[in-house]
Design a protein around this motif. Structure first.
Motif, PDB file in Angstrom:
ATOM      1  N   GLY A  31     -16.124  83.378  54.063  1.00 48.72           N
ATOM      2  CA  GLY A  31     -16.986  83.720  53.480  1.00 48.72           C
ATOM      3  C   GLY A  31     -16.752  83.003  51.655  1.00 48.72           C
ATOM      4  N   ILE A  32     -15.731  82.118  51.890  1.00 47.14           N
ATOM      5  CA  ILE A  32     -15.468  80.577  50.692  1.00 47.14           C
ATOM      6  C   ILE A  32     -16.408  79.673  50.850  1.00 47.14           C
ATOM      7  CG2 ILE A  32     -14.161  82.942  50.051  1.00 47.14           C
ATOM      8  CD1 ILE A  32     -11.730  81.078  51.394  1.00 47.14           C
ATOM      9  N   SER A  33     -15.803  79.112  50.086  1.00 46.43           N
ATOM     10  CA  SER A  33     -16.164  77.550  49.922  1.00 46.43           C
ATOM     11  C   SER A  33     -15.236  77.313  50.563  1.00 46.43           C
ATOM     12  CB  SER A  33     -16.562  77.316  48.833  1.00 46.43           C
ATOM     13  OG  SER A  33     -15.814  76.651  47.817  1.00 46.43           O
ATOM     14  N   LEU A  34     -14.910  75.525  51.163  1.00 41.74           N
ATOM     15  CA  LEU A  34     -13.660  74.872  51.607  1.00 41.74           C
ATOM     16  C   LEU A  34     -13.180  73.994  50.229  1.00 41.74           C
ATOM     17  CD1 LEU A  34     -15.135  72.344  54.213  1.00 41.74           C
ATOM     18  CD2 LEU A  34     -13.564  73.590  54.729  1.00 41.74           C
ATOM     19  N   ARG A  35     -13.605  74.038  49.364  1.00 40.23           N
ATOM     20  CA  ARG A  35     -12.674  73.883  48.360  1.00 40.23           C
ATOM     21  C   ARG A  35     -11.875  75.580  47.710  1.00 40.23           C
ATOM     22  NH1 ARG A  35     -15.185  71.636  42.674  1.00 40.23           N
ATOM     23  NH2 ARG A  35     -15.318  69.946  43.887  1.00 40.23           N
ATOM     24  N   THR A  36     -12.178  76.359  47.533  1.00 45.33           N
ATOM     25  CA  THR A  36     -11.800  77.777  47.683  1.00 45.33           C
ATOM     26  C   THR A  36     -10.956  78.112  48.755  1.00 45.33           C
ATOM     27  OG1 THR A  36     -13.004  78.530  46.162  1.00 45.33           O
ATOM     28  CG2 THR A  36     -11.404  80.023  47.610  1.00 45.33           C
ATOM     29  N   LEU A  37     -10.964  77.697  49.872  1.00 46.02           N
ATOM     30  CA  LEU A  37      -9.808  77.645  50.710  1.00 46.02           C
ATOM     31  C   LEU A  37      -7.898  76.834  50.933  1.00 46.02           C
ATOM     32  CD1 LEU A  37      -9.887  79.081  54.293  1.00 46.02           C
ATOM     33  CD2 LEU A  37     -10.106  76.679  54.478  1.00 46.02           C
ATOM     34  N   TYR A  38      -8.954  75.349  50.152  1.00 46.49           N
ATOM     35  CA  TYR A  38      -7.636  75.128  50.243  1.00 46.49           C
ATOM     36  C   TYR A  38      -6.855  75.003  49.168  1.00 46.49           C
ATOM     37  CZ  TYR A  38     -11.205  71.248  52.976  1.00 46.49           C
ATOM     38  OH  TYR A  38     -11.481  70.325  53.756  1.00 46.49           O
ATOM     39  N   ARG A  39      -7.163  75.208  47.922  1.00 43.28           N
ATOM     40  CA  ARG A  39      -6.400  76.381  46.847  1.00 43.28           C
ATOM     41  C   ARG A  39      -5.907  77.497  47.495  1.00 43.28           C
ATOM     42  NH1 ARG A  39     -10.960  75.667  43.464  1.00 43.28           N
ATOM     43  NH2 ARG A  39     -11.028  77.537  43.504  1.00 43.28           N
ATOM     44  N   ASP A  40      -6.656  78.344  48.428  1.00 43.57           N
ATOM     45  CA  ASP A  40      -6.227  79.672  48.794  1.00 43.57           C
ATOM     46  C   ASP A  40      -4.413  78.273  49.709  1.00 43.57           C
ATOM     47  OD1 ASP A  40      -7.435  81.245  47.251  1.00 43.57           O
ATOM     48  OD2 ASP A  40      -8.550  81.608  49.316  1.00 43.57           O
ATOM     49  N   ILE A  41      -4.801  77.827  50.994  1.00 39.67           N
ATOM     50  CA  ILE A  41      -3.560  77.899  51.677  1.00 39.67           C
ATOM     51  C   ILE A  41      -2.370  76.904  50.829  1.00 39.67           C
ATOM     52  CG2 ILE A  41      -3.109  75.580  53.376  1.00 39.67           C
ATOM     53  CD1 ILE A  41      -4.246  77.666  54.660  1.00 39.67           C
ATOM     54  N   SER A  43      -1.472  78.082  47.276  1.00 40.01           N
ATOM     55  CA  SER A  43      -1.151  78.978  46.824  1.00 40.01           C
ATOM     56  C   SER A  43      -0.537  79.916  48.391  1.00 40.01           C
ATOM     57  CB  SER A  43      -1.947  79.665  47.148  1.00 40.01           C
ATOM     58  OG  SER A  43      -3.010  79.590  45.806  1.00 40.01           O
ATOM     59  N   LEU A  44      -0.733  79.621  49.762  1.00 45.39           N
ATOM     60  CA  LEU A  44       0.303  80.704  50.174  1.00 45.39           C
ATOM     61  C   LEU A  44       1.096  79.611  50.779  1.00 45.39           C
ATOM     62  CD1 LEU A  44      -2.263  82.278  53.011  1.00 45.39           C
ATOM     63  CD2 LEU A  44      -0.592  83.047  50.862  1.00 45.39           C
ATOM     64  N   GLN A  45       1.538  78.466  50.580  1.00 49.05           N
ATOM     65  CA  GLN A  45       2.078  77.480  50.726  1.00 49.05           C
ATOM     66  C   GLN A  45       3.339  77.522  50.139  1.00 49.05           C
ATOM     67  OE1 GLN A  45      -0.128  73.960  51.522  1.00 49.05           O
ATOM     68  NE2 GLN A  45       0.259  74.187  54.331  1.00 49.05           N
ATOM     69  N   ALA A  46       2.947  77.334  48.710  1.00 48.85           N
ATOM     70  CA  ALA A  46       3.735  77.736  47.594  1.00 48.85           C
ATOM     71  C   ALA A  46       4.701  79.138  47.835  1.00 48.85           C
ATOM     72  CB  ALA A  46       2.752  77.437  46.304  1.00 48.85           C
ATOM     73  N   GLN A  47       3.720  80.189  47.907  1.00 51.15           N
ATOM     74  CA  GLN A  47       5.373  81.251  48.030  1.00 51.15           C
ATOM     75  C   GLN A  47       5.584  81.466  49.503  1.00 51.15           C
ATOM     76  OE1 GLN A  47       1.514  84.267  47.800  1.00 51.15           O
ATOM     77  NE2 GLN A  47       0.860  83.105  46.279  1.00 51.15           N
ATOM     78  N   GLY A  48       5.561  80.113  50.301  1.00 48.64           N
ATOM     79  CA  GLY A  48       6.232  80.133  51.354  1.00 48.64           C
ATOM     80  C   GLY A  48       6.185  80.160  52.948  1.00 48.64           C
ATOM     81  N   ALA A  49       4.756  80.223  52.540  1.00 51.03           N
ATOM     82  CA  ALA A  49       4.095  80.739  53.943  1.00 51.03           C
ATOM     83  C   ALA A  49       4.330  79.358  55.323  1.00 51.03           C
ATOM     84  CB  ALA A  49       2.859  81.140  54.211  1.00 51.03           C
ATOM     85  N   ASP A  50       4.851  79.715  55.883  1.00 54.01           N
ATOM     86  CA  ASP A  50       4.816  78.370  56.533  1.00 54.01           C
ATOM     87  C   ASP A  50       3.571  77.365  57.506  1.00 54.01           C
ATOM     88  OD1 ASP A  50       6.075  76.044  58.311  1.00 54.01           O
ATOM     89  OD2 ASP A  50       7.169  77.359  59.023  1.00 54.01           O
ATOM     90  N   ILE A  51       2.682  77.097  57.310  1.00 45.85           N
ATOM     91  CA  ILE A  51       1.406  76.958  57.155  1.00 45.85           C
ATOM     92  C   ILE A  51       1.581  75.501  57.346  1.00 45.85           C
ATOM     93  CG2 ILE A  51      -1.326  77.025  56.620  1.00 45.85           C
ATOM     94  CD1 ILE A  51      -0.756  79.386  54.615  1.00 45.85           C
TER      95      ILE A  51
END
Length: 230
Positions: A31-41, A43-51
């Motif tokens: 339930g979020i915008s694509l722009r928000t999703l890209y920012r969240d992705i 952020s997770l990558q910066a925290q070490g998530a191997d996405i």
């Protein structure tokens, strides 16, 4: 929801997909915008998530990434407790013990408030009728399935006739009083179902059988589920 909750939900969605999933599908689910999703992705990558992946191609979380202890929703706690309580009552002794250990491990990483809710989750499992007596160790059958090893069995059918079989066990169906082993039978060259209470003896062999996943796919095409009336 808070940003932290949104990031956790995004990680959970990624864990549910083995293959790349589009950003639009993830955004719609959350339930979020694509722009928000890209920012969240990002952020997770910066925290070490191997996405892996990028906009327009889809995203996938590579296997092996472990999430830190998570806050569980009340519905998730209820699902967990209902499942483990069912296994504790209906599974064989080893599975029942494993269910209790699993609950203890999860409880240990939850905040106190959720620990209290876990202990008192308001979904109960009725005591089952006494299972039919079983002469073999069902845990050994589960080991054969995990290791993809053949079993030599001595079986007594409904008419009391005994037979020796060499089978490739692929699944166990748990019913209220009986358990059914789904297997490929070498002597019949077909899928067969065997009640564990009619197994007189089993022997776990070192000889492997090929491709349990493919066998499960073939079995589902033929049967879909164990036949009724067992």
């Amino acid at each position: 929801m808070s940003r932290a909750e949104r990031l956790l939900q995004l990680m959970q969605q990624l864990r549910l997909h083995r293959f790349p999933v589009s950003g639009q599908a993830l955004a719609t689910t959350l339930g979020i915008s694509l722009r928000t999703l890209y920012r969240d992705i990002a952020s997770l990558q910066a925290q070490g998530a191997d996405i892996r992946g990028e906009a327009g191609l889809g995203y996938v979380l590579k296997p092996g990434y472990q999430l830190p202890p998570l806050m569980l929703a009340e519905e998730e706690i209820e699902a967990l407790m209902l499942g483990t309580r069912w296994v504790a009552r209906h599974g064989d002794n080893d599975l029942a013990e494993a269910a209790r250990h699993l609950t203890a491990k999860i409880e240990a990483v939850l905040p106190q408030k959720l620990q209290d809710y876990l202990a008192g989750a308001p979904l109960l499992v009725a005591a089952p009728r006494a299972p039919l007596p079983c002469q073999v160790d069902v845990a050994q059958i589960r080991e054969a399935i995990r290791r993809e090893r053949k079993l030599r069995i001595r079986y007594q059918d409904q008419q009391g006739q005994e037979s020796q079989r060499l089978i490739w066990p692929i699944a166990i169906g748990f019913f209220e009083q009986v358990r059914i082993v789904a297997a490929w039978c070498e002597s019949r060259q077909a899928f067969r179902h065997f009640r564990t209470d009619r197994l007189l003896a089993i022997e776990l062999l070192a000889e492997p059988y090929p491709g349990r996943r493919q066998l499960m796919h073939q079995w589902r095409q033929v049967h879909g589920q164990p036949p009724q009336g067992y």
